[in-house]
Scaffold this active site. Sequence first.
Site, PDB file in Angstrom:
ATOM      1  N   GLY A 229       0.780  -1.235   0.000  1.00 27.13           N
ATOM      2  CA  GLY A 229       0.000   0.000   0.000  1.00 27.13           C
ATOM      3  C   GLY A 229       0.803   1.271   0.000  1.00 27.13           C
ATOM      4  N   GLU A 266       4.587  -6.325   2.101  1.00 31.85           N
ATOM      5  CA  GLU A 266       4.504  -6.934   0.771  1.00 31.85           C
ATOM      6  C   GLU A 266       4.313  -5.818  -0.256  1.00 31.85           C
ATOM      7  OE1 GLU A 266      -0.120  -8.264   0.643  1.00 31.85           O
ATOM      8  OE2 GLU A 266       1.194  -9.676   1.681  1.00 31.85           O
ATOM      9  N   CYS A 267       5.407  -5.159  -0.589  1.00 33.45           N
ATOM     10  CA  CYS A 267       5.372  -3.990  -1.470  1.00 33.45           C
ATOM     11  C   CYS A 267       5.606  -4.405  -2.920  1.00 33.45           C
ATOM     12  CB  CYS A 267       6.442  -2.983  -1.054  1.00 33.45           C
ATOM     13  SG  CYS A 267       6.205  -2.306   0.597  1.00 33.45           S
ATOM     14  N   GLY A 268       4.894  -3.774  -3.841  1.00 35.75           N
ATOM     15  CA  GLY A 268       5.079  -4.027  -5.262  1.00 35.75           C
ATOM     16  C   GLY A 268       5.475  -2.770  -5.997  1.00 35.75           C
ATOM     17  N   ARG A 269       4.504  -1.870  -6.170  1.00 38.32           N
ATOM     18  CA  ARG A 269       4.743  -0.608  -6.877  1.00 38.32           C
ATOM     19  C   ARG A 269       5.909   0.166  -6.262  1.00 38.32           C
ATOM     20  NH1 ARG A 269       0.537   1.886  -9.191  1.00 38.32           N
ATOM     21  NH2 ARG A 269      -0.856   0.733  -7.807  1.00 38.32           N
ATOM     22  N   CYS A 344      -8.639   2.351 -31.335  1.00 38.40           N
ATOM     23  CA  CYS A 344      -9.878   2.988 -31.811  1.00 38.40           C
ATOM     24  C   CYS A 344     -10.835   3.218 -30.645  1.00 38.40           C
ATOM     25  CB  CYS A 344     -10.540   2.127 -32.884  1.00 38.40           C
ATOM     26  SG  CYS A 344      -9.535   1.941 -34.361  1.00 38.40           S
ATOM     27  N   TYR A 373       2.726  -2.401 -12.726  1.00 38.71           N
ATOM     28  CA  TYR A 373       1.342  -2.273 -13.182  1.00 38.71           C
ATOM     29  C   TYR A 373       1.240  -1.545 -14.519  1.00 38.71           C
ATOM     30  CZ  TYR A 373       0.355  -3.705  -8.418  1.00 38.71           C
ATOM     31  OH  TYR A 373       0.311  -4.418  -7.230  1.00 38.71           O
TER      32      TYR A 373
END
Length: 397
Positions: A229, A266-269, A344, A373
């Site tokens: 988060g 638990e970090c991602g970004r 389109c 992401y």
Amino acid sequence: MDLTHVTRYIAGRDTREPVCAYLYDLDDLRLRTTRLRAALPEQCALYYAVKANSDAPVLRALLGVADGFEVASFGEIERVRGVDAEVPIAFGGPGKTDAELEGALRLGVGLIHVESTLQLSRLDAVARRQGRCADVLLRANPAYGLPGATLQMGGGATQFGIDEALLPDVLAQSRTMPNVRVVGLHVHAGSNSLDADTHLALIDRHIALAKRLRDLHGLTLEWLNVGGGIGIDYQNPERHFDWDRFCHGLAALLRETAPSTRIVFECGRFISAGCGCYVAEVIDLKRNHDKWFAVLRGGTHHFRLPVSWQHNHPFQVLPNDHWDYPFPRPVVERQPVTLCGELCTPKDVLAREVPVDRLRVGDRIAFTMAGAYGWHISHHDFLSHPHPERVFIGGQP
């Protein structure tokens, strides 16, 4: 990512096709993760949330610098086990099939985050068939959320976790299940927290909830997973979450409230966003109803993050002086421009009405902070356009 990697990549291409590529600086990724991990108190662990970017070179680069990996599907378990047979894994996600639970136990997943009473019962049955005992963290949906979060997972009615009010009953039920062992709590209340003091106060509430369940209802509290988060400010990339301030405050908090509990992030970004850059060439430039539009070779089918989060993604213009054609080259100077993709749909926008000093057809746009992401949440084959080239730089231990 240092944009010199991008300019070297462009200079080394042997084709005149418009540029469209992702570049990932894995040395920078390792260095950043090492620094983040070193700042945490000793009793903390830093897991990487694989959903942010699950590419094998990224996972390999993080071996030995992250403490483990957090996954949300059996497919992600297989990706992690494809690069290492023993690295610790925590398995989350609200929907886990019996096959996924069986596979998780078979492949040595150490912690399974259980999100409902039924999921706990099914895991007990699966573990019994395998003759195993599964270590479990109960995922709580607390009565509180994360102030200012872009996405709220807790503090209200969502599909995530077990209502805080029901946790005592679930704990009691778990004691009747011989093949699961509840060893702690998992609380992930929201995403994209940008203020260190606010996030520290959130961790304090997580600890208070866990201790209350321990003291009143017998929760074994070996582990407390406080989720990820921690965010990135794409609108103002110079504004950073103050990790050092947060870790300093966290050390004092843990000494006072939870000296013997293993705390997991638990970090991602927050780990991988900065290692990636998405580069797309301007293939058309036009004025419609008094507004300028640049059409790129690429778009949201490659890089869905900006439209998903409804922001103007940060970018830099990389000039390209080469022009093959005998007719004039379209150019716009000192005007706001909307950067669009080749799809389109009017929703294929990566940045809307952003001022540029000068932009020409053939120039390249480098979207920074694209390591998380980006490619991994995008609808790659919509309209069947070619995929971007994907380049991984460095990354060896």
